[in-house]
Design an enzyme around this catalytic site. Structure first.
Site, PDB file in Angstrom:
ATOM      1  N   ALA A  34       0.859  -1.183   0.000  1.00 59.30           N
ATOM      2  CA  ALA A  34       0.000   0.000   0.000  1.00 59.30           C
ATOM      3  C   ALA A  34       0.896   1.235   0.000  1.00 59.30           C
ATOM      4  O   ALA A  34       2.103   1.140   0.196  1.00 59.30           O
ATOM      5  CB  ALA A  34      -0.919   0.006   1.215  1.00 59.30           C
ATOM      6  N   LYS A  35       0.307   2.385  -0.220  1.00 55.91           N
ATOM      7  CA  LYS A  35       1.046   3.641  -0.141  1.00 55.91           C
ATOM      8  C   LYS A  35       0.047   4.777  -0.025  1.00 55.91           C
ATOM      9  O   LYS A  35      -1.113   4.652  -0.421  1.00 55.91           O
ATOM     10  CB  LYS A  35       1.913   3.854  -1.382  1.00 55.91           C
ATOM     11  CG  LYS A  35       3.174   4.642  -1.106  1.00 55.91           C
ATOM     12  CD  LYS A  35       4.205   3.805  -0.363  1.00 55.91           C
ATOM     13  CE  LYS A  35       5.505   4.558  -0.166  1.00 55.91           C
ATOM     14  NZ  LYS A  35       6.550   3.726   0.450  1.00 55.91           N
TER      15      LYS A  35
END
Length: 424
Positions: free
Chosen positions: A113-114
């Site tokens: 994720a980011k």
């Protein structure tokens, strides 16, 4: 009320297109199931939010924020939050995808994720930064959680930002949830060794790569681009190993001394003045010139796409350690490969950060506190094991380290999908 949109990006190529092209290249080399490639070529979820913030002068600015989950086949998603004026949705998607490969390669039970907010954190006061962080957290609060998606620091964020996210999330839930983020201050559940973990992981990779060539870090010349959390600690660690760090840089200043920079002095100077400008006994050069210096080890630890087809043929380092995510473009990769330059890819070389983030998450979940020796021993074992597996894979399949790392990651992800299947 002012809306702050993304400016023209510094990125020369679309990073999401690069990430997907890398996936396709590895899939072709190792004949990966086309169905799996189609799944992994897309992000599971991408959220864009509006972040209104009351500024110190009484005005209101509206920032744009993102949170992207790429994959959760092997566990909850994990990834940093970036505060930078050039943040784009496609950049965040690419970073989330690279996190998936990184976690799979390291054997960490997380997906990728980011997140990011389009802003220049250096132009915000501390109170403005806190208000923006808390509002951003409130906007993405349904997307994150200790068993769902766990943020961490990235470019432009630090332990203070993580503390504000932890507190905002906890206030909304009605109780303290330490494991909602990692990279926190030690006083609120942070792990010993987390701050320097990314750099320490890079050091272990460089050390093993040099040893494989029957050489030692001691006496080798090194240049480090970027003097944030990763670059500053890597320069310090290389100096302690006996390397001659001839060049360092931050976002505004690059410095060079062929006899070696006084890294401890630079570290202290940066902490005190928040810039490398004014450091004694060093010549000012440009960040572009730093990349082309005659050194054995080059560590780009700043932003993406600094080594491209335009300058790759002039890079003189024999080892490139990607402390940043995506600093070498695919076109530059090909040029450097032909020249025999060893590239320690980002999904391996900067994986120390997410590895110790995982250790922090485990400690929080168990209500434990590990000694620094235990954290460092676990990290070194994990990094050296991953390096050896990637090296063996590279030699067996006669491919680059980047291809080997992706191949190992896809192998683990493929196993996860075989065992889990795809619902329904």
């Amino acid at each position: 009320m002012t809306t702050v949109d993304a400016p023209t990006s510094h990125l020369r190529e679309n990073p999401y297109d690069i990430a997907r092209a890398q996936l396709q290249r590895v899939a072709t080399v190792f004949d990966i199931d086309a169905n799996l490639v189609r799944v992994l070529g897309q992000c599971k979820k991408a959220v864009e939010v509006s972040v209104p913030v009351a500024m110190d002068d009484g005005s209101t600015e509206v920032f744009k924020g993102y949170r992207v989950t790429h994959n959760v086949a092997r566990g909850p998603s994990k990834g940093g939050i970036r505060y930078h004026q050039d943040v784009t949705l496609d950049e965040v998607k690419a970073l989330a995808m690279w996190m998936t490969w990184k976690c799979a390669l390291m054997g960490i039970p997380f997906g990728g994720a980011k997140g990011g907010v389009v802003c220049d954190p250096k132009r915000l006061s501390r109170s403005e930064l806190e208000r923006m962080t808390r509002r951003y957290t409130s906007e993405i609060i349904n997307e994150i959680g200790p068993e769902k998606d766990i943020p961490a620091p990235d470019v432009g964020t630090d332990s203070s930002v993580m503390a504000w996210i932890f507190d905002t999330y906890s206030m909304n839930k009605g109780h303290s949830v330490l494991s909602v983020v990692t990279g926190k201050p030690l006083a609120v559940g942070g792990s010993l060794g987390r701050e320097e973990a990314t750099a320490r992981g890079s050091l272990y990779c460089i050390r093993d790569a040099v040893a494989k060539q029957d050489r030692s870090i001691a006496g080798m010349r090194a240049a480090v681009q970027g003097f944030g959390n990763v670059g500053s600690y890597l320069a310090k660690l290389l100096h302690e190993e006996g390397a001659i760090v001839t060049a360092i840089s931050d976002s505004t200043t690059a410095l060079y001394n062929p006899k070696g920079i006084d890294v401890p002095a630079a570290f202290a100077h940066k902490r005190e003045h928040h810039t490398l400008a004014g450091l004694r006994d060093a010549e000012a050069i440009t960040n572009d010139e730093l990349l082309l210096l005659d050194v054995e080890v080059l560590a780009p630890c700043a932003l993406e796409q600094v080594i491209t087809a335009q300058n790759a043929d002039r890079v003189r380092a024999s080892i490139i350690c990607e402390g940043a995510n995506g600093p070498v473009t695919p076109s530059a990769d090909a040029i450097l490969e032909d020249r025999g330059v060893l590239i320690l890819p980002d999904v391996l070389a900067n994986a120390g950060g997410v590895t110790v983030s995982y250790y922090e998450w485990v400690q929080n979940r168990r209500s434990e506190k590990w000694h620094i020796e235990e954290v460092d021993e676990r990290l070194e074992r994990a990094m050296r094991d991953a390096y050896q597996r990637a090296t063996d894979f590279s030699e067996k399949h006669e491919c680059t380290m980047r291809i080997a790392c992706y191949g190992l990651a896809l192998e683990r992800l493929s196993q996860a999908y075989v065992e889990r299947g795809i619902f329904p």
